[in-house]
Design an enzyme around this catalytic site. Structure first.
Site, short mmCIF file in Angstrom:
data_model
loop_
_atom_site.label_atom_id
_atom_site.label_comp_id
_atom_site.label_asym_id
_atom_site.label_seq_id
_atom_site.Cartn_x
_atom_site.Cartn_y
_atom_site.Cartn_z
CE LYS A 84 -1.13 -17.13 4.37
NZ LYS A 84 0.11 -17.31 5.12
CG ASP A 85 -0.11 -21.25 7.70
OD1 ASP A 85 0.72 -20.77 6.90
OD2 ASP A 85 -0.70 -20.55 8.55
CB SER A 130 6.23 -15.62 1.80
OG SER A 130 5.82 -16.12 0.54
CG LEU A 131 11.80 -18.70 -0.15
CD1 LEU A 131 12.28 -20.12 -0.39
CD2 LEU A 131 12.91 -17.71 -0.44
NE ARG A 132 2.63 -16.72 -1.87
CZ ARG A 132 2.08 -15.51 -1.72
NH1 ARG A 132 1.82 -14.76 -2.77
NH2 ARG A 132 1.78 -15.06 -0.52
NE ARG A 133 2.78 -12.76 1.21
CZ ARG A 133 2.28 -13.05 2.41
NH1 ARG A 133 3.08 -13.12 3.47
NH2 ARG A 133 0.98 -13.27 2.55
NE ARG A 150 8.55 -17.54 10.83
CZ ARG A 150 8.94 -18.61 11.53
NH1 ARG A 150 10.19 -19.03 11.40
NH2 ARG A 150 8.12 -19.25 12.31
CG ASN A 152 1.78 -13.02 16.76
OD1 ASN A 152 1.96 -11.81 16.57
ND2 ASN A 152 1.77 -13.55 17.97
NE ARG A 156 4.68 -12.71 10.11
CZ ARG A 156 4.82 -13.55 9.10
NH1 ARG A 156 4.66 -13.12 7.87
NH2 ARG A 156 5.11 -14.82 9.31
CB CYS A 243 8.79 -23.46 3.41
SG CYS A 243 7.26 -23.53 4.35
#
Length: 318
Positions: A84-85, A130-133, A150, A152, A156, A243
């Site tokens: 996904k990256d 994540s804009l999707r989330r 943001r 790792n 988070r 993104c």
């Protein structure tokens, strides 16, 4: 005759999750081929820039560019990525030659106090970059205060534990791979939050001209995952995936039938509805998978997606 190598080097980011992924492939290559396999740890621009959203600083390609330079210069032979990256279009001279069997592709709800997104009080603070989330969270809970997150995975989780958020959304796959499944308060139903294209899958990238290595690694392909991610990534590629575009695309299998669902949100106006599309069909090869992806992308365009895409382009250019 092309002869595969007896030894190779894997370029990898140095986060704990990226190293787990590289070590997983390292062990697989040793076991399957008997190769000597070394790791080349690297820090990418995506790891270094933590104070701005990815959409503002160059997108997901920031996580792979340095690894591709190492391949180009011959310091490494392959790179392992969380798929996904990986940008939807690879630079000339590089190819995605293998995708391994998928881990859980769903998103995970992580919170120390609330068992689900639905259980949050009004105005609760949720972390994700994540804009999707973001658009999918806002679709079910428009009252939430969704804030950037943001860093790792360990960073988070630390920010959550420090009380900066009431809950955060992470990929279930990363937590499970690092033995942190106990931190998952709930796995989010894809009907609530559809995963990103390629989420939960590991991809191996090599130089296109390294034919022997490509042929050897191709024997590791997990076919259902390989076809699924090609369909998902075809949706994003057809829509100019970046993104700045809140897009979800996810495949499930119903026997031999591929079911591909996609959602597109408005990048700046949470009041706009989520656009949804779904198609299914018998798929046996990459061409068929990508054709299904193109069909879903067209349905999203026809359903009002052109205005959403224009807004995403404007956001990326801002």
């Amino acid at each position: 005759m092309n002869t595969p190598p007896l030894s190779c080097t894997i370029a990898t980011r140095e986060s704990r999750l990226a190293l787990w992924q590289a070590e997983h492939v390292q062990a697989l290559l040793r076991e399957r081929f008997g190769w000597t396999v070394d790791l080349l740890g690297m820090t990418t621009r995506g790891d270094q820039i933590l104070d701005r959203a990815l959409s503002k600083v160059g997108g997901k390609g920031l996580f792979v560019k340095e690894l591709e330079v190492a391949l180009e210069e011959g310091r490494a032979h392959l790179a392992v990525h969380s798929l996904k990256d990986v940008p939807m279009e690879l630079p000339a001279g590089f190819t995605l030659c293998t995708v391994l069997e998928r881990e859980d592709p769903r998103d995970a709800w992580v919170s120390n106090h609330f068992e689900s997104v639905q259980a949050l009080p009004p105005g609760a603070k949720v972390g994700t970059s994540s804009l999707r989330r973001v658009v999918q969270l806002k679709a079910v809970r428009p009252d939430l205060d969704v804030q950037p997150l943001r860093g790792n995975l360990d960073t988070r989780l630390r920010k959550l534990d420090e009380g900066q958020y009431d809950g955060i959304v992470l990929a279930a796959a990363g937590l499970k791979r690092l033995g942190l499944a106990s931190r998952i308060r709930a796995v989010i139903d894809p009907q609530v939050m559809l995963p990103a294209a390629g989420q939960g899958a590991l991809g191996i990238e090599v130089r296109s001209d390294n034919v022997a290595l490509r042929e050897a690694l191709a024997t590791l392909i997990d076919t259902p995952t390989w076809l699924a991610v090609h369909a998902e990534r075809a949706v994003s590629r057809a829509l100019g995936g970046s993104c700045s575009m809140p897009l979800a695309a996810h495949v499930t299998w119903r026997g031999a039938t591929m079911v591909l669902e996609a959602r597109l949100g408005h990048p700046t106006d949470a009041a706009q509805p989520l656009l949804m599309a779904q198609v299914d069909g018998a798929v046996t090869d990459v061409a068929g998978a990508e054709a299904l992806g193109l069909s879903v992308a067209q349905l999203l365009r026809d359903g009002g997606g052109m205005a959403y895409l224009a807004a995403a382009e404007a956001l990326a250019a801002a």
